[in-house]
Design an enzyme around this catalytic site. Structure first.
Site, PDB file in Angstrom:
ATOM      1  N   ASP A  56     -22.869 -10.519   4.676  1.00 11.80           N
ATOM      2  CA  ASP A  56     -23.952  -9.859   5.404  1.00 11.80           C
ATOM      3  C   ASP A  56     -23.722  -8.350   5.271  1.00 11.80           C
ATOM      4  O   ASP A  56     -22.715  -7.822   5.757  1.00 11.80           O
ATOM      5  CB  ASP A  56     -23.941 -10.296   6.875  1.00 11.80           C
ATOM      6  CG  ASP A  56     -25.129  -9.745   7.659  1.00 11.80           C
ATOM      7  OD1 ASP A  56     -25.710  -8.721   7.238  1.00 11.80           O
ATOM      8  OD2 ASP A  56     -25.461 -10.314   8.716  1.00 11.80           O
ATOM      9  N   PHE A  75     -21.872 -10.910  14.048  1.00 13.65           N
ATOM     10  CA  PHE A  75     -23.181 -10.693  14.645  1.00 13.65           C
ATOM     11  C   PHE A  75     -23.777 -12.040  15.047  1.00 13.65           C
ATOM     12  O   PHE A  75     -23.718 -13.003  14.278  1.00 13.65           O
ATOM     13  CB  PHE A  75     -24.122  -9.970  13.675  1.00 13.65           C
ATOM     14  CG  PHE A  75     -25.366  -9.484  14.349  1.00 13.65           C
ATOM     15  CD1 PHE A  75     -25.335  -8.351  15.142  1.00 13.65           C
ATOM     16  CD2 PHE A  75     -26.548 -10.181  14.247  1.00 13.65           C
ATOM     17  CE1 PHE A  75     -26.477  -7.914  15.800  1.00 13.65           C
ATOM     18  CE2 PHE A  75     -27.695  -9.761  14.906  1.00 13.65           C
ATOM     19  CZ  PHE A  75     -27.651  -8.620  15.687  1.00 13.65           C
ATOM     20  N   TYR A 109     -34.164  -2.254   7.939  1.00 11.05           N
ATOM     21  CA  TYR A 109     -34.599  -1.296   8.949  1.00 11.05           C
ATOM     22  C   TYR A 109     -33.499  -0.377   9.469  1.00 11.05           C
ATOM     23  O   TYR A 109     -33.763   0.487  10.300  1.00 11.05           O
ATOM     24  CB  TYR A 109     -35.251  -2.013  10.130  1.00 11.05           C
ATOM     25  CG  TYR A 109     -34.463  -3.169  10.711  1.00 11.05           C
ATOM     26  CD1 TYR A 109     -33.428  -2.949  11.590  1.00 11.05           C
ATOM     27  CD2 TYR A 109     -34.785  -4.479  10.376  1.00 11.05           C
ATOM     28  CE1 TYR A 109     -32.705  -4.009  12.127  1.00 11.05           C
ATOM     29  CE2 TYR A 109     -34.081  -5.538  10.888  1.00 11.05           C
ATOM     30  CZ  TYR A 109     -33.043  -5.301  11.772  1.00 11.05           C
ATOM     31  OH  TYR A 109     -32.319  -6.349  12.294  1.00 11.05           O
ATOM     32  N   LYS A 110     -32.281  -0.536   8.984  1.00 10.30           N
ATOM     33  CA  LYS A 110     -31.201   0.350   9.428  1.00 10.30           C
ATOM     34  C   LYS A 110     -31.109   1.543   8.485  1.00 10.30           C
ATOM     35  O   LYS A 110     -31.955   2.426   8.504  1.00 10.30           O
ATOM     36  CB  LYS A 110     -29.895  -0.432   9.520  1.00 10.30           C
ATOM     37  CG  LYS A 110     -29.941  -1.605  10.503  1.00 10.30           C
ATOM     38  CD  LYS A 110     -28.598  -2.309  10.585  1.00 10.30           C
ATOM     39  CE  LYS A 110     -28.680  -3.614  11.369  1.00 10.30           C
ATOM     40  NZ  LYS A 110     -29.054  -3.427  12.778  1.00 10.30           N
ATOM     41  N   ARG A 153     -21.668   2.904  21.205  1.00  9.73           N
ATOM     42  CA  ARG A 153     -21.709   2.895  19.747  1.00  9.73           C
ATOM     43  C   ARG A 153     -22.577   4.045  19.251  1.00  9.73           C
ATOM     44  O   ARG A 153     -23.721   4.211  19.669  1.00  9.73           O
ATOM     45  CB  ARG A 153     -22.273   1.557  19.261  1.00  9.73           C
ATOM     46  CG  ARG A 153     -22.123   1.320  17.771  1.00  9.73           C
ATOM     47  CD  ARG A 153     -22.668  -0.037  17.384  1.00  9.73           C
ATOM     48  NE  ARG A 153     -24.127  -0.087  17.496  1.00  9.73           N
ATOM     49  CZ  ARG A 153     -24.916  -0.900  16.792  1.00  9.73           C
ATOM     50  NH1 ARG A 153     -24.376  -1.745  15.935  1.00  9.73           N
ATOM     51  NH2 ARG A 153     -26.216  -0.900  16.947  1.00  9.73           N
TER      52      ARG A 153
END
Length: 407
Positions: free
Chosen positions: A194, A125, A219-220, A366
């Site tokens: 991560d 990422f 927040y996921k 995705r």
């Protein structure tokens, strides 16, 4: 039996089906982007409103003590800890993933004098790689990237820190946390994981694999809301020696002594920096409590079943898309990614139908599977929409092909 008929049977037998009613989901929407922003728990608006009206509005500054605001970062972190295989005193909810990455990379480098190499992989990422580059620009780090199949051989005596994302953001491919952590330690390096695409969706056992550090966002799959506070993990054995570079006042041993000189707080509190975002922590706590109530093990089992059923439903509609996620559920996170030269336009056409996934450049569609609130009926319907979009060619409409800045 059609996918829709099979889905009805699966939903009737699903022990997690009732949790769907604990979330706010727009009518007519199949939300397959919970791996980017989780849905809103129904309890969150009331919790935030109560905090705003009573704790802030009435309690004012007294609420730092009377409402426990001072302890919120540690309290929420302690609730996240069991979800990632950590002890409560090893996790704190604070700052953003990017900021926490910077703090822990810098701290790791301090703990390995004479070594500067931070090893990661290309395609990690971006913020993870950018944070290494920022420290490299200051002369503190040296970035080394190795393809995932070459990572083990790239771990040598120059590596101070191995930093990887457990579940790859684009493909969902999982790293072998235990084997890589062990290899890094054998070479004298530390390891930072991560967990942004894992926490709340996949079983993680940081202490079981001997991890040194970890970060993740709220927040996921934790459903803490846009820009929710992140979290950071430091193994107990490192807490006493941890030197984080952002020596803000909330990480001070006595912040209200107002000393001119910094003295780090004991334990995980040292990772705090500025004043914690209390409203954000309140929203995050609701999501964490809900995910903990459901249980990561049960969520993972349903996630695997949802993704497999979605693939079977695509096959039932004779859809052929190149799967870039690992074919085995045991080797991927809670998502499926497909490669197509017109992935962006296909994604936009699906969104127009109410099937919200996302696009990752240059050519990946995705789809995320947040098992807390998705159903097997959602999977059957989404597969049908994918088939219809591809068969009709509606993705060729100009409005779907014009790329926006945010998808």
């Amino acid at each position: 039996m059609t996918p829709e008929q099979r889905a009805a049977d699966f939903d009737a037998a699903d022990p997690l089906a009732s949790f769907r009613d604990r979330f706010i989901l727009p009518e007519g929407v199949i939300y397959l982007d919970g791996n980017s922003l989780g849905a809103l728990p129904k309890a969150t608006p009331d919790r935030v409103q109560a905090m705003v009206e009573r704790e802030w509005g009435e309690g004012l500054i007294r609420s730092w003590n009377s409402a426990g605001w001072f302890e919120m970062a540690g309290r929420v972190g302690a609730k996240i800890a069991p979800l990632i295989g950590a002890a409560p005193h090893e996790v704190i909810a604070c700052d953003s993933t990017s900021v926490n990455l910077f703090k822990l990379i810098a701290a790791a480098l301090k703990m390995r004098p004479g070594r500067k190499v931070v090893l990661s992989e290309p395609g990690n990422f971006p913020t993870d790689l950018y944070m290494i580059a920022g420290l490299e620009a200051q002369g503190l780090a040296e970035r080394r990237l190795a393809e995932r199949e070459r990572l083990f051989e790239a771990i040598d005596g120059d590596v101070a820190l191995l930093m990887l994302t457990h579940a790859h953001y684009k493909t969902g491919a999982l790293h072998d946390m235990a084997a890589l952590t062990r290899a890094a330690h054998e070479a004298g390096a530390l390891v930072l994981w991560d967990l942004s695409h894992s926490t709340g969706a996949l079983p993680v056992d940081l202490n079981g694999v001997g991890a040194d550090f970890a970060v993740g966002c709220g927040y996921k799959y934790l459903c803490g809301g846009p820009g929710a506070p992140a979290f950071a993990f430091v193994a107990e054995r490192h807490l006493a020696d941890l030197q984080q570079p952002l020596t803000g006042w909330f990480g001070h041993a006595a912040p209200f002594a107002f000393s001119d000189d910094y003295a780090g707080a004991p334990g995980i509190d040292r990772l705090q920096c500025g004043t914690p975002p209390i409203l954000g922590l309140a929203a995050l706590e609701v999501g964490v409590d809900l995910i903990a109530e459901i249980g990561v093990g049960r969520l993972y089992g349903k996630s695997q079943a949802l993704s497999e059923f979605f693939l079977e439903s695509l096959m039932a509609h004779d859809v052929t898309l190149e799967l870039v996620s690992p074919p085995s559920t045991a080797e991927r996170g809670s998502q499926l990614s497909f490669r197509h030269p017109e992935a962006y336009a296909i994604c936009q056409a699906l969104i127009a139908r109410g099937v919200i996934g996302d696009f990752r450049a240059p050519d990946v569609l995705r789809l995320g599977f947040a098992p807390a609130y998705l159903s097997f009926t959602d999977m059957a319907a989404a597969a049908r929409h994918v088939a219809e979009v591809l068969a009709s060619g509606e993705w060729q409409h100009p409005e779907f092909r014009e790329r926006a800045a945010v998808t």
